[in-house]
Design an enzyme around this catalytic site. Structure first.
Site, PDB file in Angstrom:
ATOM      1  CG  HIS A  45      -1.715  -1.166   1.425  1.00 18.25           C
ATOM      2  ND1 HIS A  45      -2.900  -1.042   1.546  1.00 18.25           N
ATOM      3  CD2 HIS A  45      -1.473  -2.301   1.683  1.00 18.25           C
ATOM      4  CE1 HIS A  45      -3.585  -2.234   1.542  1.00 18.25           C
ATOM      5  NE2 HIS A  45      -2.767  -3.031   1.829  1.00 18.25           N
ATOM      6  CG  LEU A 148      -6.753  -1.798   9.596  1.00 21.42           C
ATOM      7  CD1 LEU A 148      -7.853  -1.987   8.562  1.00 21.42           C
ATOM      8  CD2 LEU A 148      -5.967  -0.716   9.849  1.00 21.42           C
ATOM      9  CG  ASP A 187     -11.042   6.627   6.673  1.00 23.77           C
ATOM     10  OD1 ASP A 187     -11.459   7.359   7.519  1.00 23.77           O
ATOM     11  OD2 ASP A 187     -10.451   6.412   5.805  1.00 23.77           O
ATOM     12  CG  HIS A 293      -6.097   1.789  -0.155  1.00 21.17           C
ATOM     13  ND1 HIS A 293      -6.217   0.593   0.080  1.00 21.17           N
ATOM     14  CD2 HIS A 293      -7.191   2.514   0.040  1.00 21.17           C
ATOM     15  CE1 HIS A 293      -7.495   0.371   0.330  1.00 21.17           C
ATOM     16  NE2 HIS A 293      -8.019   1.513   0.366  1.00 21.17           N
ATOM     17  CB  SER A 416     -16.000 -14.069  38.418  1.00 17.44           C
ATOM     18  OG  SER A 416     -17.344 -13.530  38.986  1.00 17.44           O
ATOM     19  CD  GLU A 445     -15.022  -8.951  27.676  1.00 19.60           C
ATOM     20  OE1 GLU A 445     -15.378  -8.283  26.703  1.00 19.60           O
ATOM     21  OE2 GLU A 445     -15.687  -9.224  28.619  1.00 19.60           O
ATOM     22  CG  PHE A 470     -16.610 -13.904  27.911  1.00 23.84           C
ATOM     23  CD1 PHE A 470     -17.482 -14.337  27.310  1.00 23.84           C
ATOM     24  CD2 PHE A 470     -16.785 -13.480  29.208  1.00 23.84           C
ATOM     25  CE1 PHE A 470     -19.046 -14.591  27.626  1.00 23.84           C
ATOM     26  CE2 PHE A 470     -18.143 -13.712  29.653  1.00 23.84           C
ATOM     27  CZ  PHE A 470     -19.046 -14.410  29.024  1.00 23.84           C
ATOM     28  CG  HIS A 494     -16.169 -18.734  35.490  1.00 17.87           C
ATOM     29  ND1 HIS A 494     -15.254 -18.339  36.419  1.00 17.87           N
ATOM     30  CD2 HIS A 494     -17.608 -18.737  36.159  1.00 17.87           C
ATOM     31  CE1 HIS A 494     -15.891 -17.834  37.466  1.00 17.87           C
ATOM     32  NE2 HIS A 494     -17.284 -17.875  37.221  1.00 17.87           N
ATOM     33  CG  HIS A 506     -21.687 -17.418  30.504  1.00 13.65           C
ATOM     34  ND1 HIS A 506     -22.594 -17.009  29.647  1.00 13.65           N
ATOM     35  CD2 HIS A 506     -21.223 -16.375  31.489  1.00 13.65           C
ATOM     36  CE1 HIS A 506     -22.699 -15.533  30.190  1.00 13.65           C
ATOM     37  NE2 HIS A 506     -21.995 -15.131  31.135  1.00 13.65           N
TER      38      HIS A 506
END
Ligand SMILES: Cc1ncc(C[n+]2csc(CCOP(=O)(O)OP(=O)(O)O)c2C)c(N)n1
Ligand SMILES: [Mg+2]
Length: 705
Positions: A45, A148, A187, A293, A416, A445, A470, A494, A506
């Site tokens: 680019h 990005l 952007d 680009h 937790s 996170e 997560f 967990h 979960h």
């Protein structure tokens, strides 16, 4: 008769020297180096370097406190190219500034970080100018960028680190930590959700040492940003509590300088400088199109573009006289003076505060303090036991005070994940208390992971905390920590369906396999409190990232008189115990909470006259690092009757269960119910392990017949 270059161009005579004052020439050197490198590689680019060259040049030449002769000087300003696809901008800056290469210890070498030949080898095998900037490969690249949004996320961690280091080490009259973090983002960076998390956190923490320069060129790959991005970015950042500035034309270096000066004068909030630029400025036929680009320009376009810059159209990789000298008289001169003054200040500091200076040195070389592990707990045998998250909290309580630069936090789950440092004086890291050891990431996170990488890049030993399910929100930063070899500690509690009633949203299933698939990442899932202690001991000695996988539910603390010592964990897998009476007939292998099922099954099998071996396997990666003799001793090839047990995806366990082995694992998602119901429902009982072992034995007998 010799003509002025512009005049020569106007008359159609071939231009041999670039037009314009020396700053313009230097800026156009950056642009044309990017064009030529992309053209030669036939990939990359050039648009961002072309559009943002004046901005980056102004920042580097006039402001950045950076000594090219001492590229890892601790008090340097950090420059992050979050829009990593514009990597040629950074390589051109490193080249023009004469930044020296440094060895692994940070000593400057007698060669450049980036030479013109390196730029000619842009995107080629072995080049220090790869497609996207890579930390550890090219001196002067502060962080690997390309996905990005990561760089802006990392920059928040860097800014937190600077503030924390200031609070810990600066003394009246001794401001030895005092640097800023500059980011160029695009952007795409600001469309990515993580930029919202990052900016929200930075605004909340009033990180006035942080400056994002936004290349508002209104173009991304598919075309105009109007296709998908229409918010008022400045207002959004004002809402986050940032100062915002606007530069209407990227080529207006004075306006850029004024905005940076305003940033430097701002002491209560981070700054966003929004710069309007035209991608690939100067390329009249391609302005504002998306092609520019993501593709080389092509020979004809290159000539037209160079002409528009007042550049000799046929010259390639041209570095005109004076361009590098111009950089040397700016960033070079300023950087040398600042660094020399800092060296002297550091000498005075070391005399006045020897303990702190020693700490700084130790931290800088990523050593652990002497006797850091003296207070590590040991846990007595206990059939009821404790959750490994609880055991981990006890470890943190011991090592927190012993390792002053260990800091971290959770994404709003520390009650937790048990990751809060509670010792006296630990404190909270907040805008009014930058010396606190406990970070509060909020429910964010993604930026927690990215910021942790920024903390590690700044010399701290960071940890993060959330539920294992997560971890998917953090995959990119975890991957980049592995790619950069950063010693971040990712704590996930967990860790299975054993968490019970929160149910399948979960309950992690595929996360362990995904983490284990990441090169360079050590994943450890301890089976009891004492293995948890050993897991911490092992992780802290690593210089690469690790995931510590912990249970919500209590696990029995094994009798280490009866079973092998917990320090076997360091080898990834070890024989916990064999049945009496001869060679084992079947091997039961498990990690974490499933180990105790295997122990119970072993006892049941013994009553039936079957000799089972129990192998605790907390870490695939640590085990794979062992010599083949050790691995054979733990899992002898001759014993093919095997049962592997883990309350997660079976992916990967066939390696240890063998082609004929049984794998008791999760084949689908979990369920919301008390643990006493969930575990048996999915087959995680000692009796099921026992049955699988007997079936294995029968199979082995049959095939031997
Ligand atoms: C997370 C992520 N998604 C997608 C990409 C692929 N990609 C590279 S550049 C780019 C967008 C370019 O637009 P912008 O960010 O505005 O940069 P500009 O082209 O204006 O320099 C995309 C989608 C990426 N690098 N990272
Ligand atoms: Mg853009």
């Amino acid at each position: 008769m010799s003509l002025e270059p512009a005049e020569a161009a106007a008359r159609g005579a071939p231009m041999t020297t670039p037009a314009g004052d020396i700053d313009t020439v230097a800026i156009n050197t950056i642009r044309t180096l990017a064009i030529d490198a992309v053209e030669k590689a036939d990939s990359g680019h050039a648009g961002l370097p072309m559009g943002m060259a004046p901005v980056a040049y102004t920042l580097w030449r006039r402001f950045l406190r950076y000594d090219p002769e001492a590229p890892v000087w601790p008090n340097r300003d950090r420059f992050v190219l979050s829009a990593g696809h514009g990597s040629m901008l950074l390589y051109a800056l490193l080249f023009l500034s004469g930044v020296k290469a440094a060895d692994a210890e940070g000593r400057a070498l007698d060669r450049p970080a980036v030479s013109l030949d390196d730029i000619r080898a842009f995107r080629q095998l072995g080049s220090v100018c790869p497609g996207h900037p890579e930390y550890g490969l090219t001196t002067g690249v502060e962080v690997t960028t390309g996905p990005l949004g990561q760089g802006v996320g990392n920059s928040v961690g860097m800014a937190i680190a600077e503030r924390w280091l200031e609070a810990l080490f600066n003394r009246p009259g001794h401001p030895i930590v005092d640097y800023d973090i500059y980011v160029i983002c695009s952007d795409g960076d600001l469309m990515e959700g993580v930029s919202g998390e990052a900016a929200s956190l930075a605004g909340h923490l009033k990180l006035s040492n942080l400056c994002w320069i936004y290349d508002d060129n209104q173009v991304s790959i598919e075309g105009s940003t109007a296709l998908a991005f229409s918010e008022d970015v400045s207002r959004r950042f004002e809402g986050y509590g940032w100062a915002t500035r606007q530069v209407d034309d990227a080529n207006d270096c004075e306006a850029v300088a004024a905005a940076i000066e305003a940033f430097r004068a701002t002491s209560d909030r981070p700054t966003l400088i929004r710069v309007r630029s035209v991608i690939g400025y100067g390329s009249p036929h391609k302005q504002g199109t998306s092609k520019i680009h993501s593709d080389p320009l092509g020979a004809e376009e290159v000539k037209l573009t160079k002409q528009a810059y007042g550049w000799p159209p046929d010259a390639q990789f041209l570095v005109p006289q004076g361009a590098r000298e111009r950089m040397a008289s700016g960033i070079g001169e300023r950087g040398r003076q600042l660094r020399q003054a800092w060296d002297a200040a550091m000498g005075r500091y070391a005399e006045a505060f020897p303990t702190e200076a020693a700490m700084l040195r130790q931290m800088g070389s990523r050593e652990l303090p002497d006797r850091w592990d003296e207070g590590l707990p040991t846990f007595a045998t206990d059939a009821k036991g404790v959750a490994t998250r609880e055991a981990s909290a006890k470890v943190l309580a011991a090592i927190g005070p012993a390792i002053p630069w260990l800091m971290g936090g959770s994404a709003d789950l520390s009650p937790s994940t048990k990751t809060h440092l509670d010792f006296d004086g630990a404190g909270e890291f907040e805008a009014a208390t930058y010396g606190g050891r406990n970070l509060h990431f909020g429910v964010r996170e993604h930026v927690m992971g990215a910021a942790a990488n920024g903390l590690a890049l700044s010399g701290l030993r960071p940890y993060t905390g959330t539920f294992l399910a997560f971890s998917d929100y953090m995959r990119e930063p975890i991957r980049l920590a592995a790619l950069m070899r950063l010693p971040v500690i990712f704590i996930f509690s967990h860790d299975s369906i054993g968490l019970g009633q929160d149910g399948p949203t979960h309950q992690p299933i595929e996360q362990l396999a995904a983490l284990r698939a990441t090169p360079g990442l050590t994943v450890i899932r301890p089976c009891d409190a004492n293995e948890t202690v050993e897991a911490w001991r092992t992780i802290l000695k690593l210089r690469t990232p690790a995931c510590l996988i912990l249970t919500r539910q209590a696990l029995p603390t094994l009798d280490r008189g009866r079973f092998a010592a917990a320090d076997g964990l360091a080898r990834g897998a070890y024989v916990l115990g064999d049945a009496a009476g001869g060679e084992p007939q079947v091997i039961l292998i498990a990690s974490g909470s499933e180990v105790s099922l295997c122990i119970a099954a072993q006892a049941q099998l013994a009553e039936e006259g079957v000799r089972a071996r129990v192998v605790s396997m907390p870490s695939f990666e640590l085990f794979e690092a062992q010599a083949v003799e050790y691995r054979q001793a733990v899992l002898p090839s001759a014993i093919t009757a095997r049962v592997a047990v883990e309350a997660a995806s079976p992916l990967g366990w066939d390696r240890y269960a063998g082609p004929d082995g049984a794998i008791i694992a999760m084949r689908g998602f979990g369920a919301s119910a008390p643990i006493a119901d969930v575990m048996p429902h999915f087959g995680f009982t000692a009796d099921h392990v026992r049955q699988a072992a007997l079936a294995q034995l029968n199979k082995a007998r049959e095939s031997a017949r």
